[in-house]
Design a protein around this motif. Sequence first.
Motif: not given
Lengths: 279, 279
Positions: A117, A136-137, A139, A166, A168, A176, A180
């Motif tokens: 992300m 940052r993340t 996913v 993360l 998911m 999401h 976002i």
Amino acid sequence: MKVAVIGMGLMGGSLSLLLKKHRIATHIIGVENNPEHAAIALNLGLADSIETLISAIENAQLIFLAVPVDVAIELLPIMMPLVKEQIVSDTGSTKLAICKLANSLPNRQQFVAAHPMWGTENSGPQSASDQAFKGRTLVICEAEKSSEKARQLIEYIYTQLGMHILNMNAADHDLHAAYISHVSHIAAYALANTVLEKERDDETIFQLASGGFESTVRLAKSNADMWVPIFKQNKENVLDVLNEHISQLRKFKSCLEKENYTLLHQLILQANKVRRILK
Amino acid sequence: MKVAVIGMGLMGGSLSLLLKKHRIATHIIGVENNPEHAAIALNLGLADSIETLISAIENAQLIFLAVPVDVAIELLPIMMPLVKEQIVSDTGSTKLAICKLANSLPNRQQFVAAHPMWGTENSGPQSASDQAFKGRTLVICEAEKSSEKARQLIEYIYTQLGMHILNMNAADHDLHAAYISHVSHIAAYALANTVLEKERDDETIFQLASGGFESTVRLAKSNADMWVPIFKQNKENVLDVLNEHISQLRKFKSCLEKENYTLLHQLILQANKVRRILK
């Protein structure tokens, strides 16, 4: 490790830069259809060689697919049957379509569906940045469908680049992401078009634009070839959030029309709560 | 020169800081109703003394009115009759209401209606910045109603702070400000409310928010006490632009609903034209 990066754009270029900087890749094989971008990627040292897709898959141990999400959907069915020991991971901003597709292809366990992300409003290899990804993340979707080895390698690499991991499921990710990220882009595009429509005089915009306008429309510079396929693949979620956004804007409109400044004040206090999330 | 700054917020605080840094002010008299803000302004050295409005007007040669636009409308009729040789200038984001008012008050020629087009999403004296104003535009409205001396002093000061001067009539200012600044704030507020409404889980927003979301909603942190009066004073223009913005968003919505990705692509290319204006 020999790494192939399919797509020498902002994402693939930044990834290449950092994989070399962190000594994870000893050689980057770039795959790039646009000859101009291929030349820039070689000149900037993002790629050590530019090869065909087939040759890149054969010669690499690890393959990153960093192309617009519609192109990813076309390339993955060509790539996965050719994979032996190689690990493949994508970088796409939508995850449901690619996960569904991957589940129907050979060697599913060699594939890690991922979304780092990070991004900017710029595109092309010339925009590659060694400041990418950090903080940052990342996913990862449907991690249980990837082999332990594949998942661990991808997690290790992005962790080295400073990302948080993360997990998911793909449907949740797309929902999401619509809230976002995707709707922010549409809001910025629409705001740019509003101002360009209303304010015909570029020089006035330029002179009067203060920092606020610049930051709010920044994303309106984002590349259409990347974003149309994202909106297309995530249509239902994006429409849902877009409807909510239009209805939120109508509340502001109604407050002004009815001169209900008490409610307007409340709507703004509500919006101010983003402070608790974003520093 | 003794300078009075009415309102020790982001704008008044930054102005005080820079007037001292550039040795334009030898002493800053701050006027501030909020005792906490007054104390911070003294502690940070933004103001050398905190005085009442009446005492500040008496003791200063130059007076900046840096309060929300509704408060400015209340204070100006108290201030202008007390003015002798002093020059008064405001910093408000709307100009039509204050210009109309000033024209009905004594000593009109001592007043310069001005809007330094700079701001951040933060407020209060603690947010004052010595990086304020630089490179931005100062709009002066109805300059012909100010004395040559008053206009020249204000132009000189803001030029020293690195601003470009732009003359504009008040109605045009308010129209352009609605396009370029005010609607950006409403868009950001509405986007924040959209996300906060749809995404009930703060932690997910925090983890997934990439730079794009942050920059687009940044203005949603902006202070309600400042912005409600701006929207109120500029209601007609803001409503006009807000209607256009909602209609632009509906075009994106319609493209998705009708799966017209060719038009969606065109809308994005149109929005990309902000690049020619904003670097």
